[in-house]
Motif scaffolding. Structure first.
Motif, PDB file in Angstrom:
ATOM      1  N   UNK A  14       0.831  -1.200   0.000  1.00 33.64           N
ATOM      2  CA  UNK A  14       0.000   0.000   0.000  1.00 33.64           C
ATOM      3  C   UNK A  14       0.866   1.252   0.000  1.00 33.64           C
ATOM      4  N   UNK A  15       1.938   1.217   0.743  1.00 31.18           N
ATOM      5  CA  UNK A  15       2.852   2.348   0.798  1.00 31.18           C
ATOM      6  C   UNK A  15       3.479   2.615  -0.564  1.00 31.18           C
ATOM      7  N   UNK A  16       3.997   1.571  -1.193  1.00 32.26           N
ATOM      8  CA  UNK A  16       4.628   1.713  -2.505  1.00 32.26           C
ATOM      9  C   UNK A  16       3.596   2.107  -3.560  1.00 32.26           C
ATOM     10  N   UNK A  17       2.424   1.515  -3.504  1.00 33.81           N
ATOM     11  CA  UNK A  17       1.397   1.785  -4.502  1.00 33.81           C
ATOM     12  C   UNK A  17       0.719   3.132  -4.342  1.00 33.81           C
ATOM     13  N   UNK A  18       0.921   3.788  -3.193  1.00 31.09           N
ATOM     14  CA  UNK A  18       0.224   5.046  -2.957  1.00 31.09           C
ATOM     15  C   UNK A  18       1.154   6.243  -2.806  1.00 31.09           C
ATOM     16  N   UNK A  63      -4.678 -17.561  -0.157  1.00 30.90           N
ATOM     17  CA  UNK A  63      -4.089 -18.875  -0.412  1.00 30.90           C
ATOM     18  C   UNK A  63      -2.992 -18.852  -1.478  1.00 30.90           C
ATOM     19  N   UNK A  64      -2.777 -17.731  -2.111  1.00 38.12           N
ATOM     20  CA  UNK A  64      -1.754 -17.648  -3.160  1.00 38.12           C
ATOM     21  C   UNK A  64      -0.400 -17.352  -2.513  1.00 38.12           C
ATOM     22  N   UNK A  65       0.553 -18.262  -2.679  1.00 37.78           N
ATOM     23  CA  UNK A  65       1.876 -18.007  -2.085  1.00 37.78           C
ATOM     24  C   UNK A  65       2.569 -16.831  -2.778  1.00 37.78           C
ATOM     25  N   UNK A  66       3.271 -16.035  -2.014  1.00 36.36           N
ATOM     26  CA  UNK A  66       4.007 -14.875  -2.516  1.00 36.36           C
ATOM     27  C   UNK A  66       3.102 -13.856  -3.211  1.00 36.36           C
ATOM     28  N   UNK A  67       1.856 -13.792  -2.803  1.00 36.05           N
ATOM     29  CA  UNK A  67       0.921 -12.853  -3.430  1.00 36.05           C
ATOM     30  C   UNK A  67       1.438 -11.418  -3.344  1.00 36.05           C
ATOM     31  N   UNK A  68       1.942 -11.028  -2.184  1.00 31.85           N
ATOM     32  CA  UNK A  68       2.370  -9.636  -2.019  1.00 31.85           C
ATOM     33  C   UNK A  68       3.614  -9.317  -2.846  1.00 31.85           C
ATOM     34  N   UNK A  69       4.460 -10.290  -3.086  1.00 30.48           N
ATOM     35  CA  UNK A  69       5.604 -10.068  -3.974  1.00 30.48           C
ATOM     36  C   UNK A  69       5.119  -9.820  -5.400  1.00 30.48           C
ATOM     37  N   UNK A  70       4.124 -10.602  -5.832  1.00 34.03           N
ATOM     38  CA  UNK A  70       3.545 -10.398  -7.163  1.00 34.03           C
ATOM     39  C   UNK A  70       2.816  -9.062  -7.239  1.00 34.03           C
ATOM     40  N   UNK A  71       2.122  -8.713  -6.167  1.00 32.43           N
ATOM     41  CA  UNK A  71       1.401  -7.437  -6.143  1.00 32.43           C
ATOM     42  C   UNK A  71       2.378  -6.269  -6.226  1.00 32.43           C
ATOM     43  N   UNK A  72       3.474  -6.352  -5.486  1.00 34.29           N
ATOM     44  CA  UNK A  72       4.471  -5.289  -5.529  1.00 34.29           C
ATOM     45  C   UNK A  72       5.061  -5.160  -6.927  1.00 34.29           C
ATOM     46  N   UNK A  74       3.610  -5.994  -9.713  1.00 33.88           N
ATOM     47  CA  UNK A  74       2.558  -5.438 -10.555  1.00 33.88           C
ATOM     48  C   UNK A  74       2.449  -3.929 -10.366  1.00 33.88           C
ATOM     49  N   UNK A  75       2.462  -3.473  -9.117  1.00 33.51           N
ATOM     50  CA  UNK A  75       2.341  -2.039  -8.857  1.00 33.51           C
ATOM     51  C   UNK A  75       3.529  -1.268  -9.425  1.00 33.51           C
TER      52      UNK A  75
END
Length: 96
Positions: A14-18, A63-72, A74-75
């Motif tokens: 959220x910090x990086x994306x905002x 349930x998705x492993x490493x979701x936040x790494x993928x989200x980061x 993507x952002x």
């Protein structure tokens, strides 16, 4: 390492994306060049669209492993001026 396991990962995303896009948006408003205004407006449209979808399927994302790494990733892809990922998504999926 803790980022990949979810401890504080949501807050970091959220910090990086905002924060960086908000700073660049304020700079774009003060700048006389119009192209950068459009880029950041498109980013915010894509960001909100992504956030709404994320909120709707939050129970599955757990349930998705490493979701936040993928989200980061993507952002970063969406916001960086070198990749213009938000413009690509807007043109391909949201424009029409």
């Amino acid at each position: 390492m803790l980022f990949f396991f979810g401890i504080g990962a949501g807050s970091l995303c959220q910090l990086v994306g905002f924060v960086y896009p908000a700073f660049k948006s304020f700079q774009a408003i003060e700048n006389k060049i119009r192209g950068d205004d459009t880029q950041w407006l498109i980013y915010w449209v894509v960001y909100v669209f992504f956030t709404i979808i994320e909120f709707a399927v939050d129970f599955l994302l757990y349930w998705i492993p490493f979701y936040y790494a993928f989200k980061l990733a993507f952002l970063l892809w969406a916001m960086l001026p070198q990749t213009k990922g938000a413009k690509y998504l807007y043109d391909m999926f949201l424009k029409n």
